[in-house]
Write a protein that holds these residues in place. Sequence first.
Motif, PDB file in Angstrom:
ATOM      1  N   LEU B 129      -6.591   2.702   0.461  1.00 44.76           N
ATOM      2  CA  LEU B 129      -5.201   2.398   0.132  1.00 44.76           C
ATOM      3  C   LEU B 129      -4.777   1.154   0.895  1.00 44.76           C
ATOM      4  O   LEU B 129      -4.940   1.096   2.114  1.00 44.76           O
ATOM      5  CB  LEU B 129      -4.296   3.574   0.497  1.00 44.76           C
ATOM      6  N   ARG B 130      -4.241   0.188   0.169  1.00 41.06           N
ATOM      7  CA  ARG B 130      -3.784  -1.026   0.841  1.00 41.06           C
ATOM      8  C   ARG B 130      -2.314  -0.850   1.178  1.00 41.06           C
ATOM      9  O   ARG B 130      -1.967   0.061   1.905  1.00 41.06           O
ATOM     10  CB  ARG B 130      -4.051  -2.221  -0.058  1.00 41.06           C
ATOM     11  N   SER B 131      -1.472  -1.695   0.665  1.00 43.11           N
ATOM     12  CA  SER B 131      -0.054  -1.556   0.985  1.00 43.11           C
ATOM     13  C   SER B 131       0.513  -0.347   0.255  1.00 43.11           C
ATOM     14  O   SER B 131       0.444  -0.261  -0.959  1.00 43.11           O
ATOM     15  CB  SER B 131       0.702  -2.812   0.554  1.00 43.11           C
ATOM     16  N   ASP B 166       6.839  -1.713   0.188  1.00 35.71           N
ATOM     17  CA  ASP B 166       5.548  -1.250   0.667  1.00 35.71           C
ATOM     18  C   ASP B 166       5.425  -1.501   2.163  1.00 35.71           C
ATOM     19  O   ASP B 166       6.328  -2.047   2.793  1.00 35.71           O
ATOM     20  CB  ASP B 166       4.403  -1.894  -0.117  1.00 35.71           C
ATOM     21  N   THR B 167       4.297  -1.088   2.727  1.00 35.75           N
ATOM     22  CA  THR B 167       4.181  -1.125   4.184  1.00 35.75           C
ATOM     23  C   THR B 167       4.103  -2.539   4.734  1.00 35.75           C
ATOM     24  O   THR B 167       4.280  -2.743   5.930  1.00 35.75           O
ATOM     25  CB  THR B 167       2.937  -0.345   4.638  1.00 35.75           C
ATOM     26  N   SER B 168       3.834  -3.516   3.866  1.00 34.91           N
ATOM     27  CA  SER B 168       3.845  -4.896   4.355  1.00 34.91           C
ATOM     28  C   SER B 168       5.194  -5.568   4.136  1.00 34.91           C
ATOM     29  O   SER B 168       5.319  -6.775   4.327  1.00 34.91           O
ATOM     30  CB  SER B 168       2.747  -5.700   3.649  1.00 34.91           C
ATOM     31  N   GLY B 169       6.190  -4.792   3.708  1.00 34.82           N
ATOM     32  CA  GLY B 169       7.534  -5.330   3.587  1.00 34.82           C
ATOM     33  C   GLY B 169       7.863  -5.958   2.255  1.00 34.82           C
ATOM     34  O   GLY B 169       8.965  -6.471   2.062  1.00 34.82           O
ATOM     35  N   GLN B 170       6.930  -5.892   1.294  1.00 34.64           N
ATOM     36  CA  GLN B 170       7.201  -6.481  -0.012  1.00 34.64           C
ATOM     37  C   GLN B 170       8.088  -5.555  -0.841  1.00 34.64           C
ATOM     38  O   GLN B 170       7.954  -4.335  -0.784  1.00 34.64           O
ATOM     39  CB  GLN B 170       5.886  -6.718  -0.769  1.00 34.64           C
ATOM     40  N   VAL B 199      10.642   3.422   5.375  1.00 36.31           N
ATOM     41  CA  VAL B 199       9.206   3.177   5.189  1.00 36.31           C
ATOM     42  C   VAL B 199       8.444   3.460   6.476  1.00 36.31           C
ATOM     43  O   VAL B 199       7.390   4.104   6.477  1.00 36.31           O
ATOM     44  CB  VAL B 199       8.967   1.728   4.703  1.00 36.31           C
ATOM     45  N   LYS B 200       8.994   2.989   7.598  1.00 32.44           N
ATOM     46  CA  LYS B 200       8.316   3.221   8.881  1.00 32.44           C
ATOM     47  C   LYS B 200       8.227   4.708   9.193  1.00 32.44           C
ATOM     48  O   LYS B 200       7.178   5.215   9.590  1.00 32.44           O
ATOM     49  CB  LYS B 200       9.063   2.491  10.004  1.00 32.44           C
TER      50      LYS B 200
END
Lengths: 286, 215
Positions: B129-131, B166-170, B199-200
């Motif tokens: 799983l990526r972002s 998503d976890t990278s902020g996108q 998200v965090k």
Amino acid sequence: MVGLSLGETHFIQGGIAQDLRCDGRKRLTYRPISVETGVIPQTNGSARVRMGATDVIASVKAELGKPSLLQPDKGKVSIYIDCSSTAEPAFEGRGGDELAAELSNALQHCLLGGKSGEGAGIDLSSLIVVEGKICWDLYIDGLVVSSDGNLLDALGAAIKAALSNTGIPRVEVAAGTSNDEHPEVDVSDEEFLQFDTSRVPVIVTLTKVGRHYIVDATSEEESQMSSGVSISVNRQGHICGITKRGGVGLDPSIILDMISVAKHVSEQLINKLDSEIASAEADEES
Amino acid sequence: MLIFVISAIDFHMPPICSPIVRPGRPAEASPMVSKQLSNTISSSRMTDLKELSLVSGKAAWMAYLDIYCLDADGALFDAALLSAIAALSHLQIPSIAMNDDGKIVLVSDEDGQKRAQEPVNKEKRKLTLRSIPFSLTCILHKNYILADPTAEEESIMETHVTVVLDTSGQLISLYKPGGPVLAYTSAIQDCAALTRQRVKELNNFLDKANSAMEV
């Protein structure tokens, strides 16, 4: 479930013939049963029952409604079963509808009695608020989460447990209302009435494999069945309903044997279930 | 040439989950949430669908994602997305081999006698799983924002905003289905900020749950 090889089918049938099944059980032994109550907070009552890998959830919802004209002194109860596609890929889309309808009908017959309401596991008169005008409608919903055989027994047990967990709000009827008007009612948020579930039967399914029959068949064992008979028995030992499935006919003497065995097995099952329900309720309160 | 099979995603609302849902007619929210889920998961590129490919042009895994709602008390999409991600992060792809007839055969881990067959995957493995996308649904009411509404709050208010990051902020998706309150820039930014915080929290929660399961 992948298809069984010839060796596997012989192994299953041979095990049943020798009274030593694949998982070590005897012919008339149930898998371990666990009960959890209060699993769905928004319902009036709910329960989850696991028999081995078979996993089902039942819930009870209560609404105020109008009694049937045919039986103005009785409340109404309906049962609906849903087969989740997470239980088996074959249930995807409408695949589970046929089985769900079959289960719903069987449970309806076993638990609710005839059209007159006699023989119902619940005293339908206790659901009346104002005779002919207001009653409680009970909606019993079951969901099959995981399917490894013996769904009918598991659902019957879950519904019994859910009814034990059910709290019906106390209803006060305003005084001084004319008989012709619709009564004013006040539904309590804090006081609840509980059902007497001592008359709710349990369902014992006997599955015929070869020349013997077994209780609590797994799905692999069910794939080897010639026919199955489900018998619901209450605490008094009375037969409340019988359904048969599978294409092969049965000799009447075998059916009588099955009824006798089901009656015997149901005593242990009822005691086991009642103690599980009691401990589940105790766990929930703590 | 590679062939990918897109997962089928279904969100089910059986009668068990809400007094509003009765047997026979599917709940109105069900296809909406299914569609939102499909869009979100495909847009996020969370998984590389090549991982589901087995033999080029011949065989691929087909993943069915079924989500059952047991108790509907608001913010259904948020709960559904979180459960979908948790299930995918727990997914294990079994090892398989292709036999002489060209058919795919499951390989037992202990089965030494099948060494003649060439394994396609040599061991059980998990999806990478990526972002990872997470969502937060809010209600806009006058000058207030209500995060994570209950079913009762949802039935009264009319303006919902769902933000997926998503976890990278996108930003993966923004969903506002009408309603009388206008979505000013400041309100959207506030919702996005709340979602970023969410998200965090959810990412930590998911990591802990997965760690507990693997032990």
